[in-house]
Design a protein around this motif. Structure first.
Motif, short mmCIF file in Angstrom:
data_model
loop_
_atom_site.label_atom_id
_atom_site.label_comp_id
_atom_site.label_asym_id
_atom_site.label_seq_id
_atom_site.Cartn_x
_atom_site.Cartn_y
_atom_site.Cartn_z
N VAL A 70 27.60 11.60 46.56
CA VAL A 70 27.93 10.18 46.47
C VAL A 70 26.73 9.46 45.86
CG1 VAL A 70 28.53 8.10 47.77
CG2 VAL A 70 29.47 10.31 48.46
N PHE A 71 27.00 8.63 44.85
CA PHE A 71 25.92 7.89 44.21
C PHE A 71 26.45 6.55 43.73
CE2 PHE A 71 28.01 10.53 41.12
CZ PHE A 71 28.03 9.81 39.94
N ARG A 72 25.54 5.64 43.39
CA ARG A 72 25.91 4.29 42.99
C ARG A 72 25.11 3.91 41.75
NH1 ARG A 72 28.02 -0.58 44.68
NH2 ARG A 72 26.73 -2.43 44.55
N TYR A 73 25.80 3.40 40.75
CA TYR A 73 25.14 2.86 39.57
C TYR A 73 24.54 1.50 39.91
CZ TYR A 73 24.37 0.55 35.15
OH TYR A 73 23.79 -0.14 34.12
N ILE A 74 23.29 1.31 39.52
CA ILE A 74 22.61 0.02 39.68
C ILE A 74 22.24 -0.45 38.28
CG2 ILE A 74 20.59 -1.15 40.66
CD1 ILE A 74 22.50 -0.05 42.79
N PRO A 75 22.62 -1.67 37.91
CA PRO A 75 22.29 -2.17 36.57
C PRO A 75 20.77 -2.13 36.31
CG PRO A 75 23.94 -3.57 37.56
CD PRO A 75 23.46 -2.62 38.64
N ALA A 101 24.96 -9.42 40.78
CA ALA A 101 25.31 -9.51 42.19
C ALA A 101 25.83 -8.14 42.61
CB ALA A 101 26.40 -10.58 42.38
N GLU A 102 25.81 -7.88 43.89
CA GLU A 102 26.34 -6.61 44.39
C GLU A 102 27.78 -6.42 43.95
OE1 GLU A 102 24.82 -4.03 45.86
OE2 GLU A 102 22.93 -5.08 45.65
N GLU A 103 28.55 -7.52 43.89
CA GLU A 103 29.94 -7.44 43.47
C GLU A 103 30.04 -6.99 42.01
OE1 GLU A 103 28.62 -10.18 44.94
OE2 GLU A 103 29.53 -10.02 46.92
N ASP A 104 29.08 -7.43 41.18
CA ASP A 104 29.06 -7.00 39.79
C ASP A 104 28.82 -5.49 39.71
OD1 ASP A 104 29.42 -9.62 38.94
OD2 ASP A 104 27.28 -9.95 38.59
N ALA A 105 27.89 -5.00 40.50
CA ALA A 105 27.61 -3.56 40.52
C ALA A 105 28.84 -2.79 41.02
CB ALA A 105 26.38 -3.25 41.37
N ASP A 106 29.54 -3.36 42.01
CA ASP A 106 30.77 -2.72 42.50
C ASP A 106 31.77 -2.56 41.35
OD1 ASP A 106 29.82 -2.65 45.12
OD2 ASP A 106 30.94 -4.43 45.74
N ARG A 107 31.96 -3.62 40.60
CA ARG A 107 32.93 -3.59 39.49
C ARG A 107 32.47 -2.64 38.39
NH1 ARG A 107 35.56 -9.24 38.20
NH2 ARG A 107 36.54 -7.82 36.75
N LEU A 108 31.17 -2.59 38.13
CA LEU A 108 30.66 -1.65 37.13
C LEU A 108 30.91 -0.21 37.58
CD1 LEU A 108 27.33 -3.35 36.03
CD2 LEU A 108 29.27 -2.77 34.54
N LEU A 112 29.34 -10.18 35.42
CA LEU A 112 30.75 -10.10 35.86
C LEU A 112 31.02 -11.12 36.95
CD1 LEU A 112 30.93 -6.23 36.07
CD2 LEU A 112 31.82 -7.66 34.25
N THR A 113 32.24 -11.61 36.95
CA THR A 113 32.61 -12.55 38.00
C THR A 113 33.21 -11.77 39.15
OG1 THR A 113 34.80 -12.82 37.01
CG2 THR A 113 33.09 -14.38 36.34
N THR A 114 33.19 -12.38 40.31
CA THR A 114 33.78 -11.72 41.46
C THR A 114 35.29 -11.70 41.29
OG1 THR A 114 33.85 -13.78 42.69
CG2 THR A 114 31.92 -12.37 43.01
N GLY A 115 35.90 -10.76 41.90
CA GLY A 115 37.35 -10.65 41.80
C GLY A 115 37.80 -9.31 42.30
N GLY A 116 39.05 -8.99 42.09
CA GLY A 116 39.63 -7.74 42.56
C GLY A 116 39.09 -6.55 41.81
#
Length: 106
Positions: free
Chosen positions: A19-24, A31-38, A100-104
């Motif tokens: 398990v890994f996570r991309y960080i800009p 924002a963390e939400e932007d990283a989630d969407r990425l 990125l904007t927050t959203g679904g």
């Protein structure tokens, strides 16, 4: 080794997961939400290209990428290659977009 009537389990089942996570990149506000969407966009890019089968999961409320390794011949170099490709895809996606904007999720 476990044995039951008409079956034998010669080894304990194992499943390997990375398990890994991309960080800009540094210097790019996010924002963390932007990283989630990425991370979700990276997973979608892998799926569309067939380059690798990368799943997604949520840990501590944040989106992560997940490799489930089923082939015992998978090497550390192959795993590193997929993680590097995820970073490259993420950097490309981050550079191509405004914050990125927050959203679904996608």
């Amino acid at each position: 080794m476990r044995q039951t009537p008409r079956s034998l389990l010669p080894a304990e089942p194992q499943l390997s997961t990375v398990v890994f996570r991309y960080i800009p990149p540094p210097g790019r506000p996010h924002a963390e939400e932007d990283a989630d969407r990425l991370n979700d966009a990276i997973r979608a890019r892998f799926y569309a290209s067939g380059e690798a089968m990368v799943a997604a999961t949520t840990l501590d409320g944040r989106r992560h990428l997940k490799l489930t390794l089923l082939n015992p011949r998978t090497t550390a170099a192959q795993i590193a290659s997929i993680i590097t490709a995820a970073r490259d895809h993420g950097d490309h996606l981050a550079a191509a977009s405004t914050p990125l904007t927050t959203g679904g999720r996608h």
